[in-house]
Design a protein around this motif. Structure first.
Motif, PDB file in Angstrom:
ATOM      1  N   UNK A   4      10.325  -1.791   8.870  1.00  0.00           N
ATOM      2  CA  UNK A   4       9.970  -0.369   8.836  1.00  0.00           C
ATOM      3  C   UNK A   4      10.051   0.167   7.405  1.00  0.00           C
ATOM      4  N   UNK A   5      11.065  -0.168   6.687  1.00  0.00           N
ATOM      5  CA  UNK A   5      11.234   0.292   5.316  1.00  0.00           C
ATOM      6  C   UNK A   5      10.129  -0.286   4.433  1.00  0.00           C
ATOM      7  N   UNK A   6       9.720  -1.501   4.712  1.00  0.00           N
ATOM      8  CA  UNK A   6       8.639  -2.085   3.922  1.00  0.00           C
ATOM      9  C   UNK A   6       7.312  -1.361   4.176  1.00  0.00           C
ATOM     10  N   UNK A   7       7.102  -0.871   5.385  1.00  0.00           N
ATOM     11  CA  UNK A   7       5.847  -0.190   5.715  1.00  0.00           C
ATOM     12  C   UNK A   7       5.920   1.317   5.481  1.00  0.00           C
ATOM     13  N   UNK A   8       7.086   1.821   5.186  1.00  0.00           N
ATOM     14  CA  UNK A   8       7.261   3.259   4.961  1.00  0.00           C
ATOM     15  C   UNK A   8       6.386   3.779   3.820  1.00  0.00           C
ATOM     16  N   UNK A   9       6.305   3.124   2.672  1.00  0.00           N
ATOM     17  CA  UNK A   9       5.426   3.646   1.620  1.00  0.00           C
ATOM     18  C   UNK A   9       3.965   3.738   2.079  1.00  0.00           C
ATOM     19  N   UNK A  10       3.495   2.779   2.833  1.00  0.00           N
ATOM     20  CA  UNK A  10       2.116   2.823   3.326  1.00  0.00           C
ATOM     21  C   UNK A  10       1.939   3.977   4.306  1.00  0.00           C
ATOM     22  N   UNK A  11       2.926   4.163   5.188  1.00  0.00           N
ATOM     23  CA  UNK A  11       2.882   5.254   6.158  1.00  0.00           C
ATOM     24  C   UNK A  11       2.909   6.600   5.441  1.00  0.00           C
TER      25      UNK A  11
END
Length: 182
Positions: A4-11
């Motif tokens: 989730x933290x890895x995809x947070x910037x994309x989100x």
């Protein structure tokens, strides 16, 4: 959780991009709405300005014809004052609503110039109601009316950001119909 933290910037990028797109579209719509609204009001002002001029011109044409009957003007279609009186009253009645629209929609400068023009036209009417037979005095009143009309049109053009127009003074060759000069 690390996924989730890895995809947070994309989100966050998607959310910020969507919000930015929404704000840009809304701002563009607001600008477009204001431009369309301004164009609609400009069209209404032009219609009010033209209608007022048209109504005033009816009175002017009648005064030329009466002046011709009295020997003051070379208009080719003379009209007796008693025949003109109901027509002048009708023209004045039609002018009143046009004047109200002008007051409502017109700029201060245009309304002031319209007042100057109508005062000059009222002077023409008063001259004729007195039954005056003085072609030189009539020509002086006509010149005042023409200058007032030019001032009105110049103010309208300035208010609507139109290019300068024609002064509507057309010199004619000798022997041409004098009524066409108006």
């Amino acid at each position: 959780m690390s996924e989730f933290i890895q995809q947070l910037p994309a989100l966050l990028g998607v959310v910020i991009g969507a919000l930015g797109s929404y704000l840009v579209v809304m701002r563009g719509e607001r600008v477009r709405f204001r431009q369309e609204q301004a164009a609609r009001w400009e069209e209404r002002r032009l219609a009010a300005y033209a209608d007022y001029a048209r109504q005033l011109k009816k009175t002017i044409t009648l005064t030329y014809r009466v002046a011709s009957h009295l020997g003051n003007d070379p208009h080719p279609h003379p009209l007796a004052p008693d025949q003109a009186e109901p027509l002048l009253a009708e023209a004045a009645d039609a002018r009143d609503p046009a004047g109200e629209a002008l007051l409502l929609l017109g700029s201060r400068e245009v309304v002031d110039r319209a007042r100057t023009w109508v005062v000059a036209v009222l002077a023409l009417e008063a001259f004729l109601r007195e039954g005056t037979r003085d072609p030189e005095a009539w020509q002086e009143l006509l010149e005042r009316q023409r200058e007032a009309r030019e001032g009105y049109y110049a103010a309208v053009r300035a208010d609507l950001a139109l290019p300068p127009g024609h002064p509507a003074r057309w010199p004619l060759p000798p022997g041409a119909d004098a009524a066409a000069r108006r």
